[in-house]
Design a protein around this motif. Structure first.
Motif, mmCIF file in Angstrom:
data_model
loop_
_atom_site.group_PDB
_atom_site.id
_atom_site.type_symbol
_atom_site.label_atom_id
_atom_site.label_comp_id
_atom_site.label_asym_id
_atom_site.label_seq_id
_atom_site.Cartn_x
_atom_site.Cartn_y
_atom_site.Cartn_z
ATOM 1 N N HIS A 67 -7.105 -8.018 51.013
ATOM 2 C CA HIS A 67 -7.568 -8.663 52.241
ATOM 3 C C HIS A 67 -7.042 -10.089 52.372
ATOM 4 O O HIS A 67 -7.771 -11.009 52.747
ATOM 5 C CB HIS A 67 -9.104 -8.663 52.300
ATOM 6 N N GLU A 85 -13.213 -6.332 44.029
ATOM 7 C CA GLU A 85 -13.094 -6.942 45.348
ATOM 8 C C GLU A 85 -13.487 -5.975 46.460
ATOM 9 O O GLU A 85 -14.149 -6.358 47.419
ATOM 10 C CB GLU A 85 -11.663 -7.451 45.561
ATOM 11 N N ARG A 108 -17.072 -6.126 49.183
ATOM 12 C CA ARG A 108 -17.020 -6.062 50.646
ATOM 13 C C ARG A 108 -17.728 -4.851 51.220
ATOM 14 O O ARG A 108 -17.944 -4.769 52.424
ATOM 15 C CB ARG A 108 -15.556 -6.079 51.109
ATOM 16 N N ASP A 109 -18.064 -3.890 50.370
ATOM 17 C CA ASP A 109 -18.678 -2.643 50.855
ATOM 18 C C ASP A 109 -19.690 -2.158 49.820
ATOM 19 O O ASP A 109 -19.315 -1.639 48.769
ATOM 20 C CB ASP A 109 -17.589 -1.586 51.072
#
Length: 375
Positions: free
Chosen positions: A271, A290, A294-295
């Motif tokens: 990202h 990472e 984010r999820d």
């Protein structure tokens, strides 16, 4: 010998899980061994705990001779986590000007020369595993590198540098390959059997029995050692089972390169943010962590994705036992923690790690080469 007896007792307690964290390893193993190596563990100017380094960090112990002048830094990790502390340990030593570093989790003891050229692995002089060596052999190694008198005189450092630069050590390692191979096969190493079985099934459409694989692989070791095979190699579909090149090759990808060198370094971009790494394991861990940040449901989807399942184990799970159900000895040494209480098994070759990276990117609904880029 007191040191040999101490090592034997430590190994027994390690196997029983008596040292669950860094503090217990420091007190119950490191200080005990240092005392038997004639270090005054009760004098903080000699065995200096929490030594402040020039980089702002703190090494767990500095061995000082003369007093208050560090000659060795020792970094302690909890059992199974030693390899994750290499960069930190060498940076502490490099910025402080200490020429010798020891990284240990109690079971393994790695000895490094931080000023030598090369990557982290290149700077390692020797790795001692108390499980793999006899108490007598372990005592000889520890005395050679860490005995107070040898450190004080400079002999330990001199010998470490000589050993590190000696071609003989590489020759010994090459000569040990057949024996190491044979032991892996005889112990039915799960990863090895699974790799070859997958390659045969991909080629022939039929998966051989594990017993047939073991028989064939043992024969390879026998031939390398100059011994006649005990049995002929097994056959599948009337064709001799061989290990095709595909066994060690991952599917091609424009942005994730495959290399035969397990010690590779680079930068992976997730990202738009760059993360440097020293090897394939670090790269895999960066991508998984990472994406998980984010999820919150990402790792749960990975758990149910077929790409994260082996024949007998899962690669990601909340239960460490599911990662190595038939190899409890790997459940502490070859796992890494992920966000949310998840764990990932790291006893994988580079091709498998790269496959998991690609699978993870797909599970996250992203694209390799745009959302995740390796260079």
């Amino acid at each position: 010998m007191a040191l040999e007896e101490a090592i034997a007792d430590i190994v027994e307690k390690l196997r029983g899980g008596a040292f669950p964290n860094e503090q217990s390893v420091s007190q119950g193993i490191v200080l005990r061994i240092l005392s038997d190596l004639h270090w005054d563990v009760f004098e903080p100017s000699v065995v200096w705990p929490e030594y402040a380094t020039a980089s702002g960090g703190r090494a767990d112990f500095a061995l000082c001779e003369p007093r208050s002048k560090p000659k060795v830094l020792i970094e302690v990790k909890q059992p199974g986590k030693a390899e994750g502390g290499v960069r930190q340990s060498l940076e502490y030593a490099f910025h402080t000007g200490v020429p010798f570093v020891v990284l240990t989790d109690g079971q393994t003891w790695s000895f490094y020369l931080p000023a030598e050229p090369g990557d982290y692995e290149d700077r390692r002089v020797f790795k001692l595993d108390l499980y793999e060596h006899s108490a007598q052999r372990s005592a000889v190694v520890l005395e050679g590198y860490l005995h107070w008198e040898r450190v004080a005189s400079g002999k330990a450092l001199e010998d470490a540098r000589t050993e590190h630069r000696s071609k003989a050590r590489r020759a010994r390692a090459r000569q040990a390959i057949p024996d190491a191979w044979k032991r892996l096969v005889e112990q039915r190493d799960e990863l090895l059997i699974e790799l070859v079985g997958d390659a045969v099934e991909s080629k022939e459409g039929v998966r051989p029995e594990d017993g047939d694989l073991v028989q064939f692989l043992v024969g390879l070791g026998d031939r390398a050692l100059g011994q006649p095979p005990v049995r002929p190699p097994p056959r599948v579909g009337k064709k001799e089972v061989t290990i095709p090149a595909a066994t060690t090759q991952a599917r091609p990808s424009p942005s994730i390169e495959r290399t035969s060198n397990s010690r590779r370094r680079g930068v992976v971009t997730v990202h738009g943010e760059d993360f440097p790494y020293e090897n394939a394991k670090e790269e895999m861990m960066i991508v998984l962590r990472e994406l998980a940040k984010r999820d919150p449901n990402f790792l749960s989807r990975c758990y149910h994705d077929s790409n994260f399942m082996g024949r007998t184990r899962r690669h990601i799970s909340r239960e460490v036992e599911e990662l190595f159900p038939e190899r409890p000895d790997l459940q502490r040494e070859h796992v890494e923690e992920l966000p949310g209480g998840w764990w990932v098994g790291t006893n994988l070759n580079n091709g498998q790690k790269e496959n998991l990276i690609r699978a993870a990117v797909e599970v996250a609904g992203l694209r390799v080469g745009s959302d995740v880029v390796r260079r």
